[in-house]
Write an enzyme that holds these catalytic residues in place. Structure first.
Site, short mmCIF file in Angstrom:
data_model
loop_
_atom_site.label_atom_id
_atom_site.label_comp_id
_atom_site.label_asym_id
_atom_site.label_seq_id
_atom_site.Cartn_x
_atom_site.Cartn_y
_atom_site.Cartn_z
CE LYS A 22 -0.32 -0.50 4.99
NZ LYS A 22 -1.07 -1.15 6.07
CE1 TYR B 298 12.50 32.19 3.55
CE2 TYR B 298 12.66 29.80 3.41
CZ TYR B 298 12.36 31.02 2.84
OH TYR B 298 11.91 31.07 1.55
C1 LIG Z 1 -0.19 -2.01 6.75
C2 LIG Z 1 -0.70 -3.32 7.17
C3 LIG Z 1 0.18 -4.40 7.33
C4 LIG Z 1 1.68 -4.24 7.31
O1 LIG Z 1 2.08 -3.74 8.55
P1 LIG Z 1 3.61 -3.40 8.93
O2 LIG Z 1 3.54 -2.95 10.33
O3 LIG Z 1 4.03 -2.32 7.99
O4 LIG Z 1 4.38 -4.64 8.73
C5 LIG Z 1 -0.38 -5.64 7.59
N1 LIG Z 1 -1.73 -5.81 7.72
C6 LIG Z 1 -2.59 -4.78 7.60
C7 LIG Z 1 -4.04 -5.02 7.77
C8 LIG Z 1 -2.11 -3.51 7.34
O5 LIG Z 1 -2.97 -2.48 7.27
#
Ligand SMILES: *Cc1c(COP(=O)(O)O)cnc(C)c1O
Length: 348
Positions: A39, A249
């Site tokens: 994702k 700045y």
């Molecule tokens: C993002 C996510 C993961 C991965 O989690 P990490 O902590 O990045 O390993 C696994 N399962 C679900 C449902 C997630 O939303």
């Protein structure tokens, strides 16, 4: 239009480290196989760069959050290997899922009804065992809408896997009881940190994200995980300051003596937020401390220890995620997903 010249900031992705991390997490998952959370454009590192590497390393289960993230992933893997964590909030999403053959993670009784009304078919089901974000409640396991589902993977998600919290065992127990009551083919509970909690948490499929990309959410993973990402930028100016001159700045830095400084071509718009202040870039093992305030597109560096560096040369921002998180107060997740689009993403 003539070809655009390459940008003066780049993100080098170590694809060998990425593949190594997936294989390590797959091995640490024991009897289970490791999937991959891809994702948010592979946590900011780029789907087109990372998904083929993860696929070739052996990953067969890919997780995105939004439907908009599906088409880029489908350039590299077949649709039945992709799951959408936010499920089907609308009928349009359910129709789209059925048309492309990607499986939704059903997250509520309402979503289960939407999926059934759209014609249904194989799907995944999220059960909320305590994080209270997405998923049906355990006491909804026997409901009519859930019984009607054709569930491939039964999932739940840990809230505190990166801590030694009693909540991990509580969630494990809740997941156990639900697993007995809902027909499904495979079960999946652990994220990156969850993999380190031991075999009880592995089930059939683990879902690492952060650790694939070099994050270390628990000390047990330290030796198994290699750094993947390396941000670099060119110096677009070099100048000599006299004692008393100020930089940037609000003139936050005043030169205590004559000093040679360089201006690197990146800033907070690229995800290098002001909280990096006080840290240092590096060049061939030499520290280049950040001077004054970080701007949108520029960061001033002390070149005192690197007299050979000149305009056009590349400098690197050390990006060891646990250490960077300690320094900036940002999470390792934020440090990855903040990295902006102006970086050219390249491979080694
Ligand atoms: C993002 C996510 C993961 C991965 O989690 P990490 O902590 O990045 O390993 C696994 N399962 C679900 C449902 C997630 O939303």
């Amino acid at each position: 239009m003539p070809d655009l010249p390459p940008p003066t900031l780049r993100l080098t992705i170590d694809t060998h480290a990425l593949a190594h991390n997936w294989r390590s997490l797959d091995a640490m998952s024991g009897e289970a196989r490791a999937g991959a959370a891809v994702k948010a454009d592979c946590y900011g590192l780029g789907v087109d760069t990372c998904v083929p590497v993860l696929r070739d390393a052996g990953a067969r289960d890919f997780f995105v959050a939004h439907w908009s993230e599906v088409p880029p992933v489908l350039r590299h893997v077949p649709p039945e290997q992709v799951a959408v964590l936010h499920g089907v909030v609308t009928r349009e999403e359910a129709d789209y899922a059925r048309a492309v053959g990607v499986l939704p993670v059903i997250d509520s009784l309402r979503q289960a009804e939407i999926w059934r009304a759209a014609g249904g078919g194989p799907c995944h089901l999220m059960v909320d065992t305590g994080i209270n974000r997405l998923g049906i409640r355990p006491d909804e396991a026997e409901s009519e809408a859930v019984r009607a589902l054709d569930i491939h993977t039964l999932l739940s998600h840990l809230a505190c896997a990166d801590e030694d919290s009693a909540m991990n065992a509580d969630q494990l127990r809740a997941f156990e009881s639900v697993r007995e009551r809902i027909p499904h083919r495979i079960a999946s509970l652990a994220n990156s940190a969850g993999i380190a909690l031991g075999a009880n948490y592995h089930y059939d499929l683990t879902r690492p994200g952060l650790a694939l990309y070099g994050g270390v959410p628990r000390a047990e993973l330290r030796d198994a995980i290699r750094q993947v990402v390396r941000p670099e930028a060119r110096l677009i100016a070099v100048r000599n300051l006299d004692r008393g001159d100020t930089v940037g700045y609000n003139a936050l830095f005043t030169a205590p003596e004559a000093v040679r400084i360089g201006i690197a071509s990146l800033g907070y718009a690229d995800g290098i937020l002001r909280s990096w202040g006080g840290a240092a870039f590096a060049h061939e093992g030499v520290d280049l401390p950040i001077l004054g305030r970080i701007s949108m597109d520029m960061i001033a560096l002390d070149l005192g220890k690197a007299p050979d560096l000149g305009e056009g040369d590349w400098v690197a921002l050390p990006y060891d995620l646990p250490e960077a998180a300690r320094h900036t107060g940002l999470s390792q997740y934020e440090l990855l997903t903040l990295l902006g689009d102006r970086f050219a993403r390249g491979l080694t």
